[in-house]
Design a protein around this motif. Sequence first.
Motif, PDB file in Angstrom:
ATOM      1  N   SER A   2      10.921 -17.647 -24.380  1.00  0.00           N
ATOM      2  CA  SER A   2      11.504 -18.867 -24.339  1.00  0.00           C
ATOM      3  C   SER A   2      11.385 -19.453 -22.898  1.00  0.00           C
ATOM      4  CB  SER A   2      12.952 -18.687 -25.055  1.00  0.00           C
ATOM      5  OG  SER A   2      13.743 -18.343 -23.803  1.00  0.00           O
ATOM      6  N   ARG A   3      11.657 -20.957 -23.165  1.00  0.00           N
ATOM      7  CA  ARG A   3      11.439 -21.564 -22.169  1.00  0.00           C
ATOM      8  C   ARG A   3      12.530 -21.271 -21.048  1.00  0.00           C
ATOM      9  NH1 ARG A   3      10.087 -26.204 -19.354  1.00  0.00           N
ATOM     10  NH2 ARG A   3      11.771 -27.733 -18.586  1.00  0.00           N
ATOM     11  N   THR A   4      13.865 -20.669 -21.546  1.00  0.00           N
ATOM     12  CA  THR A   4      14.921 -20.254 -20.574  1.00  0.00           C
ATOM     13  C   THR A   4      14.333 -19.249 -19.872  1.00  0.00           C
ATOM     14  OG1 THR A   4      16.422 -21.455 -21.991  1.00  0.00           O
ATOM     15  CG2 THR A   4      17.031 -19.725 -20.523  1.00  0.00           C
ATOM     16  N   GLU A   5      13.852 -18.154 -20.728  1.00  0.00           N
ATOM     17  CA  GLU A   5      13.348 -16.929 -20.005  1.00  0.00           C
ATOM     18  C   GLU A   5      12.315 -17.421 -18.889  1.00  0.00           C
ATOM     19  OE1 GLU A   5      11.730 -12.589 -21.340  1.00  0.00           O
ATOM     20  OE2 GLU A   5      10.678 -14.229 -22.247  1.00  0.00           O
ATOM     21  N   LYS A   6      11.409 -18.014 -19.263  1.00  0.00           N
ATOM     22  CA  LYS A   6      10.233 -18.452 -18.397  1.00  0.00           C
ATOM     23  C   LYS A   6      10.794 -19.064 -17.065  1.00  0.00           C
ATOM     24  CE  LYS A   6       6.812 -18.993 -21.605  1.00  0.00           C
ATOM     25  NZ  LYS A   6       5.624 -19.944 -22.121  1.00  0.00           N
ATOM     26  N   ILE A   7      11.859 -19.744 -17.126  1.00  0.00           N
ATOM     27  CA  ILE A   7      12.394 -20.381 -15.844  1.00  0.00           C
ATOM     28  C   ILE A   7      13.400 -19.316 -15.368  1.00  0.00           C
ATOM     29  CG2 ILE A   7      14.371 -21.900 -15.373  1.00  0.00           C
ATOM     30  CD1 ILE A   7      13.601 -23.830 -17.757  1.00  0.00           C
TER      31      ILE A   7
END
Length: 90
Positions: A6-11
């Motif tokens: 997810s985008r959150t994990e990447k961030i």
Amino acid sequence: MAKKGSRTEKIDVWEGEYKKLGNRIKTIRIAQGFTSAEAFSNERGLSRAQYAKYENGKNLQYSNLLYVVEALNVSLMEFFGDDFKDSPKV
């Protein structure tokens, strides 16, 4: 916990990489004999407040990173070296 991929994990992963960049900047500065970030930034003509952000892994755009690497008087290869060989693919 963030969903895998997810985008959150990447961030979250990128935040860790930014911290690693900041630590690398600090490590090189200290290895060059500058115990004070303020003294280093003043001698190299960098904003003290902005340089402190770099060492804390904040506001590290690529152009800013190039400027700091130049101030540290090292090549990008020397800067990244082995410390980043295990970094995740982005």
